[in-house]
Design a protein around this motif. Structure first.
Motif, PDB file in Angstrom:
ATOM      1  N   LEU A   4      -9.009  68.586 -54.116  1.00  0.00           N
ATOM      2  CA  LEU A   4      -7.552  68.780 -53.977  1.00  0.00           C
ATOM      3  C   LEU A   4      -7.006  67.938 -52.830  1.00  0.00           C
ATOM      4  O   LEU A   4      -7.607  67.866 -51.759  1.00  0.00           O
ATOM      5  N   HIS A   5      -5.880  67.320 -53.090  1.00  0.00           N
ATOM      6  CA  HIS A   5      -5.245  66.429 -52.114  1.00  0.00           C
ATOM      7  C   HIS A   5      -3.832  66.917 -51.808  1.00  0.00           C
ATOM      8  O   HIS A   5      -2.955  66.893 -52.687  1.00  0.00           O
ATOM      9  N   GLN A   6      -3.630  67.377 -50.594  1.00  0.00           N
ATOM     10  CA  GLN A   6      -2.279  67.709 -50.106  1.00  0.00           C
ATOM     11  C   GLN A   6      -1.458  68.546 -51.078  1.00  0.00           C
ATOM     12  O   GLN A   6      -0.335  68.200 -51.424  1.00  0.00           O
ATOM     13  N   ILE A   7      -2.069  69.641 -51.524  1.00  0.00           N
ATOM     14  CA  ILE A   7      -1.365  70.511 -52.480  1.00  0.00           C
ATOM     15  C   ILE A   7      -0.349  71.394 -51.746  1.00  0.00           C
ATOM     16  O   ILE A   7      -0.684  72.068 -50.777  1.00  0.00           O
ATOM     17  N   ASP A   8       0.869  71.375 -52.245  1.00  0.00           N
ATOM     18  CA  ASP A   8       1.937  72.268 -51.779  1.00  0.00           C
ATOM     19  C   ASP A   8       2.402  73.099 -52.966  1.00  0.00           C
ATOM     20  O   ASP A   8       2.742  72.536 -54.011  1.00  0.00           O
ATOM     21  N   LEU A   9       2.413  74.417 -52.794  1.00  0.00           N
ATOM     22  CA  LEU A   9       2.922  75.299 -53.861  1.00  0.00           C
ATOM     23  C   LEU A   9       3.712  76.415 -53.193  1.00  0.00           C
ATOM     24  O   LEU A   9       3.358  76.861 -52.108  1.00  0.00           O
ATOM     25  N   HIS A  10       4.725  76.880 -53.879  1.00  0.00           N
ATOM     26  CA  HIS A  10       5.439  78.049 -53.354  1.00  0.00           C
ATOM     27  C   HIS A  10       5.640  79.065 -54.478  1.00  0.00           C
ATOM     28  O   HIS A  10       6.049  78.711 -55.583  1.00  0.00           O
ATOM     29  N   VAL A  11       5.315  80.297 -54.188  1.00  0.00           N
ATOM     30  CA  VAL A  11       5.527  81.391 -55.144  1.00  0.00           C
ATOM     31  C   VAL A  11       6.456  82.405 -54.487  1.00  0.00           C
ATOM     32  O   VAL A  11       6.120  82.955 -53.432  1.00  0.00           O
ATOM     33  N   GLY A  12       7.616  82.627 -55.075  1.00  0.00           N
ATOM     34  CA  GLY A  12       8.570  83.574 -54.508  1.00  0.00           C
ATOM     35  C   GLY A  12       8.312  84.993 -55.012  1.00  0.00           C
ATOM     36  O   GLY A  12       7.697  85.179 -56.070  1.00  0.00           O
TER      37      GLY A  12
END
Ligand SMILES: Nc1ncnc2c1ncn2[C@@H]1O[C@H](COP(=O)(O)OP(=O)(O)OP(=O)(O)O)[C@@H](O)[C@H]1O
Ligand SMILES: [Mg+2]
Length: 240
Positions: free
Chosen positions: A17-25
């Motif tokens: 994985l490379h620089q994974i950004d995720l957002h879960v509201g």
């Protein structure tokens, strides 16, 4: 609720994985889609604490308005205890244990008096599990095992439910049942992060989605927008 911030993950010598950004509201259903080997399972296992990021952090806020906690260094059972439950790829039910014993495994961190009541709720959700409660889980069909795996995840009373490929190998009718239940679980206040190869169903169920390509987030947005994006249609939805 969950913010994956710029994480890198290695498996052995492989930089997956490379620089994974995720957002879960809070309250959302988020889908993660991508080809075989894109890094979907690796992402979920890192959130659950089964793999460690080599860079970045994972912030979890169980209740809106509270301070976030960094779960990227917490043990898997602490993460479950904090309200994140994962229904693993391949379901992983204990074949020798009965249906009910499998559900009790899901409640292993609990000591409250509501466990029996929650087992009954799972049986109400999937009546076939109630009918087979004393049978060995290994005797169930694939679809019933998926229902059991989902029920077992719910037994830890998650605030965030994570699912890895729940539709894998199942007949269309069973998939419909499972997805309808996921919608219902979400409407009762459980946030969902789902990995799916079946991008049509995943985009239909979810509010927003992320597309992973070779360990990177290639695209993200509202699921309805992604479903009408020609690039996504060509690569993931089988539209020529
Ligand atoms: N145990 C492991 N050791 C080393 N590399 C691994 C291991 N498991 C997976 N990988 C590698 O990590 C990459 C991502 O794998 P991962 O299982 O996260 O993908 P995925 O998106 O879940 O794929 P699938 O759709 O096949 O489930 C792949 O290149 C894979 O070869
Ligand atoms: Mg996978």
């Amino acid at each position: 609720m969950l913010t994956v911030e710029n994480i890198d993950v290695h498996r052995g010598k492989t930089h997956v994985l490379h620089q994974i950004d995720l957002h879960v509201g809070h309250g959302e259903i988020i889908a993660l889609i991508g080809a075989n080997g894109a890094g979907k399972t690796t992402t979920l296992k890192t959130i659950s604490g089964l793999l460690r990021p080599t860079k970045g952090k994972i912030l979890y806020t169980p209740e809106a308005g509270k301070a976030p906690i960094d779960i990227s260094t917490m043990a898997p059972e602490q993460i479950v205890g904090a309200g994140i439950s994962q229904c693993p790829e391949g379901r992983g039910v204990f074949a020798q244990l009965s249906v009910k014993e499998n559900l009790l495994v899901g409640a292993y961190l609990r000591s409250d008096k509501e466990i029996e009541k929650d087992i009954q709720s799972v049986y109400e959700m999937f009546p076939i599990l109630g009918e087979r409660s004393t049978q060995a889980a290994g005797k169930l069909s694939g679809g019933q095992q998926m229902m059991l795996a989902l029920g077992r995840s719910l037994m830890s009373q998650p605030k965030l439910l994570i699912l890895d490929e729940p539709s894998l190998g199942l007949a269309p009718l069973i998939i419909e049942t499972i997805f309808a239940m996921l919608q219902k679980i979400n409407s009762q206040g459980v946030t969902i992060l789902i990995v799916e190869q079946n991008a049509v169903m995943a985009l239909d169920l979810s509010h927003r989605a992320y597309v992973l390509e070779t360990g990177r987030v290639a695209l993200s947005g509202l699921s309805s927008d992604l479903a009408s994006n020609p690039q996504i249609q060509k690569s993931y939805l089988g539209v020529e």
